[in-house]
Design a protein around this motif. Structure first.
Motif, PDB file in Angstrom:
ATOM      1  N   ASP A   1     -42.090  72.256  62.762  1.00  0.00           N
ATOM      2  CA  ASP A   1     -41.005  72.655  61.869  1.00  0.00           C
ATOM      3  C   ASP A   1     -40.680  74.132  62.031  1.00  0.00           C
ATOM      4  O   ASP A   1     -39.527  74.527  61.992  1.00  0.00           O
ATOM      5  CB  ASP A   1     -41.391  72.379  60.409  1.00  0.00           C
ATOM      6  CG  ASP A   1     -41.657  70.905  60.178  1.00  0.00           C
ATOM      7  OD1 ASP A   1     -40.777  70.094  60.521  1.00  0.00           O
ATOM      8  OD2 ASP A   1     -42.746  70.564  59.696  1.00  0.00           O
TER       9      ASP A   1
ATOM     10  N   GLU B   1     -47.022  62.365  60.923  1.00  0.00           N
ATOM     11  CA  GLU B   1     -46.348  63.320  60.027  1.00  0.00           C
ATOM     12  C   GLU B   1     -47.357  64.298  59.445  1.00  0.00           C
ATOM     13  O   GLU B   1     -48.495  63.920  59.182  1.00  0.00           O
ATOM     14  CB  GLU B   1     -45.693  62.565  58.868  1.00  0.00           C
ATOM     15  CG  GLU B   1     -44.494  61.720  59.257  1.00  0.00           C
ATOM     16  CD  GLU B   1     -43.208  62.531  59.257  1.00  0.00           C
ATOM     17  OE1 GLU B   1     -42.880  63.155  58.229  1.00  0.00           O
ATOM     18  OE2 GLU B   1     -42.535  62.542  60.311  1.00  0.00           O
TER      19      GLU B   1
ATOM     20  N   LEU C   1     -37.090  71.889  56.835  1.00  0.00           N
ATOM     21  CA  LEU C   1     -37.308  70.648  56.090  1.00  0.00           C
ATOM     22  C   LEU C   1     -35.994  70.119  55.523  1.00  0.00           C
ATOM     23  O   LEU C   1     -35.795  68.917  55.377  1.00  0.00           O
ATOM     24  CB  LEU C   1     -38.349  70.862  54.987  1.00  0.00           C
ATOM     25  CG  LEU C   1     -39.738  71.244  55.511  1.00  0.00           C
ATOM     26  CD1 LEU C   1     -40.697  71.577  54.376  1.00  0.00           C
ATOM     27  CD2 LEU C   1     -40.333  70.132  56.388  1.00  0.00           C
TER      28      LEU C   1
ATOM     29  N   LYS D   1     -34.262  68.325  58.230  1.00  0.00           N
ATOM     30  CA  LYS D   1     -34.873  67.017  58.478  1.00  0.00           C
ATOM     31  C   LYS D   1     -34.714  66.071  57.293  1.00  0.00           C
ATOM     32  O   LYS D   1     -35.276  64.978  57.300  1.00  0.00           O
ATOM     33  CB  LYS D   1     -36.359  67.192  58.805  1.00  0.00           C
ATOM     34  CG  LYS D   1     -36.582  67.845  60.158  1.00  0.00           C
ATOM     35  CD  LYS D   1     -38.041  67.937  60.535  1.00  0.00           C
ATOM     36  CE  LYS D   1     -38.173  68.536  61.929  1.00  0.00           C
ATOM     37  NZ  LYS D   1     -39.564  68.819  62.306  1.00  0.00           N
TER      38      LYS D   1
ATOM     39  N   LYS E   1     -35.953  66.387  54.339  1.00  0.00           N
ATOM     40  CA  LYS E   1     -37.124  66.267  53.475  1.00  0.00           C
ATOM     41  C   LYS E   1     -36.948  67.033  52.167  1.00  0.00           C
ATOM     42  O   LYS E   1     -37.721  66.869  51.236  1.00  0.00           O
ATOM     43  CB  LYS E   1     -38.373  66.756  54.212  1.00  0.00           C
ATOM     44  CG  LYS E   1     -38.763  65.856  55.378  1.00  0.00           C
ATOM     45  CD  LYS E   1     -40.071  66.291  55.998  1.00  0.00           C
ATOM     46  CE  LYS E   1     -40.426  65.396  57.183  1.00  0.00           C
ATOM     47  NZ  LYS E   1     -41.574  65.907  57.921  1.00  0.00           N
TER      48      LYS E   1
END
Ligand code: SF4
Ligand code: SF4
Lengths: 109, 389, 309
Positions: B21, B189, C88, C91, C93
């Motif tokens: 990320d 994940e 995030l 994505k 999330k």
């Protein structure tokens, strides 16, 4: 050595965690309410006394209190939270001179 | 798939497949390329990563820590001075139990300035609570980088994967890579322990701990490291089962019948294997131990494998400046202390600042060890150097 | 903009029970910023007074997510959090808007944290950086910082037989931040709660890095009565020592103009750290101080004029 022993017993009673096994992974605090255990009101040597009759609800005491110790309910100041008020005297100093609804008194110990 | 990649390229490629990320990084020779290549993946849209080109390594690690604490998978790479500048933050990453993966391209620490390989940078951070895995070549670096994600996230400990600066980082090798899908399914994940961005469940991370709780936090963290070897074993095992590629904690080369051994880490293992082959060809019973996992200390592996040797030479790519050898020597020696029978152990400091080491030099070490193996241990000079003028 | 009627209804996000000194200006600034801020917020802070008084395990005063990691890296920390948020969010999330705020003192901003701050601003992360400036290293016991005003006595710029406290004027952090061409930067102080609240909201209406410099009196370090925190904060403004202004999209604007500026001695005389300036031999330093304040203020007025505000 017995002195030390007693001190240890004392500190055990106050100890905030029981064992390393009880700790969550990594140094963090999840219980955000527990801070309320710190009754910082015990630090006080001067005590603010609020006078309901004189108060004009300008909120100056509330906006300048570093300890969030001025209680507001239903949009009105209703008093001081002595559990946390440290007696700094800002509220009394900043309360408008015309009304002076808060005065500082010596704390009775 | 077979590709030609340098060590740096192999790591960057693994990072692309991991698709973290957040990558926060700062350039430093010889690890610069990893970040450089990775940023081109970002520029080409091949990864979803938020790339943070920070203004220092201290900030690189700070940002990785903050990202990992915010529910993101975070990675970075550095070398030498960069790792030294991160030093403070390394302890914070591990103390907060954040599974960050850091690729260290080993380089000597100043002064004097030198950009070439030795292990001083990683070894100087040995007590920072990070798992440390040394790699021999680009293939191992690729495989280990992928495994490191999983090891970190199982153990909630940060992991350093290291390769030797220039020797591996800049040397083109043939590597076999997995498909993107294989990597993705292997690492799964990231399931964080806690998440600062979970605004419905706020936490305070990194409080001050007074003497009434600091010790317990450290004890709990130590337990994390105590358990870490198990996770490394699990992940390496799964990697082998799924992709038929074996990764070792302590790799052994011709050690079964050996009385004389050498232990080393990193690319020198490849050189030492040639020396072993040469000497075996001449009938000498010598063997090599390639230590891959330096943190946690693989106690049971080291004890089991080393206790029956008569003599062990430890090739140490760091000058410990302790007047009693470097960390690899001292730790391996200490691990064997409780064995009733244990080898004579000699420290050989070598290769500082990129000084080359050859198979011939290692053969000489083996021959020297052979000549010393029946001597009284107290009469032997234990601190030796290879090829220092 | 939130009115006072709105603000009194806000939940207290910096809880009582914290261990700041009585009359602490820094925690008051934090409390005020959190009341005024848009929600939800995620915060970071460096090591310092604020961290020590608010987060001693297993207690925390913060009712919003707060992360403290080290001293020099509040801005790098908020960068990492914001980067995680961007990733995030991309994505899928995270779906909501989150506001990021870093709270740091003058040491963590002007000195040790300066590099990280400059970097984070240049990279254009979206966050509000609040500097609670109490003009010295208070947590370690009142040492000089580059934010300490000239002639102030601190434990590492002590007044002595030869030296009158700190020799150098303070660093103008506002100008340095503005030089990064941030969309919004402002200066305020705790005595002007409305001004402060407005500036917080304004800062948060911008994407990208924004900065608010808040003067926070420290009774211990400045040597004043705890009850005078607000009075001293106010006098800093009324004497033009600490003008309230903002820099927005390239223009400067005063947000408050004292009708009749007070002499700087009115501010200085309430503080123990300047007591030596009132000794006979130091009288000329008071004049020098006044001159410095006047010149600095005139320069600011020029900038505002040039901006047409
Ligand atoms: S005395 Fe100080 S702490 Fe107590 S209520 Fe007044 S302002 Fe708050
Ligand atoms: S400052 Fe005085 S008048 Fe104003 S709300 Fe408080 S007590 Fe009432």
């Amino acid at each position: 050595m017995s002195n030390t022993g007693n001190a240890n017993e004392e500190s055990k009673k106050e100890c905030l965690i029981i064992s390393w096994k009880d700790l969550t992974c990594g140094a963090l605090v999840r219980d955000l309410k527990r801070i309320k255990e710190n009754k910082t009101g015990t630090w006080r040597s001067l005590k603010p006394i609020w006078n309901k009759e004189k108060c004009v609800n300008c909120y100056r005491c509330w906006m300048f209190c570093p300890d969030g110790a001025v209680i507001i309910e239903n949009d009105r100041v209703v008093g001081i939270n002595y559990d946390y008020c440290k007696g700094c005297g800002i509220c009394a100093k900043e309360c408008p001179k015309k009304v002076q609804a808060i005065i500082m008194e010596r704390e009775e110990k | 798939m077979i590709l030609a990649k340098t060590g740096n390229e192999a790591i960057a490629y693994a990072m692309k497949q991991i698709n973290p990320d957040v990558v926060a990084a700062y350039p430093i020779t010889p690890s610069t390329e990893i970040v450089q290549i990775f940023s081109s993946y970002v520029a080409d849209g091949e990864v979803d990563t938020e790339f943070v080109p920070v203004e220092s390594e201290h900030s690189a690690m700070s940002a990785c820590i903050a990202a990992a604490a915010s529910g993101a998978r975070a990675m970075t790479a550095t070398s030498a001075q960069g790792l030294a500048l991160m030093h403070e933050m390394l302890f914070i990453a591990s103390g907060l139990r954040l599974p960050i993966v850091l690729c260290v391209v080993n380089r000597a620490l100043s002064a004097p300035l030198n950009i070439h390989c030795d292990h001083t940078d990683s070894l100087a951070s040995r007590d920072s609570g990070w798992i440390q895995i040394f790699c021999e070549d680009a293939q191992e670096a690729y495989d280990t980088t992928i495994c490191a994600i999983k090891i970190a996230e199982k153990s909630f400990l940060p992991v350093m994967v290291t390769i030797d600066g220039f020797i591996i980082s800049h040397c083109m090798q043939r590597i076999e890579v997995l498909s993107d899908e294989e990597v993705k399914s292997f690492i799964g994940e990231y399931k964080p322990n806690y998440n600062l961005l979970d605004v419905e469940n706020p936490i305070t991370l990194g409080p001050a701990c007074l003497p009434d709780s600091f010790f317990e936090h450290k004890r709990a963290q130590a337990e994390g490291m105590n358990q870490a070897l198990r996770y490394i074993e699990e992940v390496f095992k799964e990697y082998k089962e799924r992709f038929n590629r074996e990764l070792f904690i302590l790799e052994e080369y011709h050690t079964k019948d050996a009385e004389v051994g050498i232990l080393c880490m990193g690319s020198t293992s490849g050189t030492a294997k040639i020396a072993v082959d040469n000497l075996r060809g001449k009938g000498y019973q010598v063997g090599l131990f390639k230590l891959r996992v330096f943190r946690p200390i693989a106690v049971s592996y080291l004890q089991r494998s080393l206790k029956n040797l008569k003599i062990l030479g430890i090739l140490e790519r760091m000058e410990g400046l302790s007047a009693f050898g470097g960390p690899l020597f001292n730790e391996v020696r200490s691990v064997l202390y409780d064995e009733p029978e244990r080898p004579i152990i000699i420290s050989y400091v070598y290769g500082l600042g990129g000084r080359e080491i050859t198979p011939e030099e290692i053969e000489e070490v083996f021959l020297e060890l052979l000549s010393l193996k029946n001597k009284k241990r107290e009469n032997i000079e234990k601190f030796r150097y290879i090829n220092v003028r | 903009m939130k009115s006072i009627q709105d603000l009194i209804k806000e939940k207290e996000l910096f809880s009582s029970g914290h261990r700041a000194c009585a009359g602490c200006g820094e925690v008051l600034a934090v409390r005020q910023v959190l009341l005024a801020s848009k929600k939800p917020i995620v915060c970071a802070m460096p090591t310092g007074c604020l961290e020590i008084v608010s987060t001693i395990f297993p207690h925390t005063a913060w009712q919003v997510p707060m992360f403290h990691s080290a001293f020099e890296n509040a801005a790098a920390t908020i960068s990492g959090m914001e980067a995680a948020y961007q990733a995030l969010r991309r994505k899928g999330k995270i779906d909501k808007k989150i506001y990021f705020i870093a709270f740091a003192g003058d040491g963590g901003t002007h000195d040790i944290g300066f590099q990280a701050l400059s970097g984070a601003i240049e990279r254009r992360h979206s966050f509000l950086y609040v500097c609670t400036d109490n003009q010295a290293y208070m947590n370690t016991g009142v040492q000089r910082s580059s934010a300490t005003p000239q002639f102030a006595h601190t434990t590492t710029s002590p007044k002595g037989e030869k030296l009158p406290g700190k020799l150098q004027p303070r660093k103008d952090i506002m100008e340095i931040i503005i030089a990064h061409e941030v969309p919004y930067a402002a200066q305020t102080t705790v005595a002007f709660f409305h001004d402060l609240a407005k500036k917080v909201e304004k800062a948060q209406s911008y994407e990208g890095p924004t900065f608010i410099n808040i003067l926070v009196p420290c009774p211990l370090g400045w040597g004043h009565l705890p009850s005078l925190t607000i009075e001293i904060s106010r006098l800093a403004v009324e004497t033009n020592f600490w003008p309230l202004y903002e820099y927005e999209n390239g223009t400067y604007r005063l947000t408050y103009k004292p009708s009749q500026p007070k002499p700087i001695v009115d501010w200085l005389k309430l503080q123990g750290r300047f007591a030596h300036l009132f000794e006979e031999k130091n009288k000329h330093l008071l004049e020098e101080f006044q001159k410095y304040v006047d010149e600095k203020y005139q320069k600011l007025l020029k900038k505002c004029e040039l901006s047409g505000k």
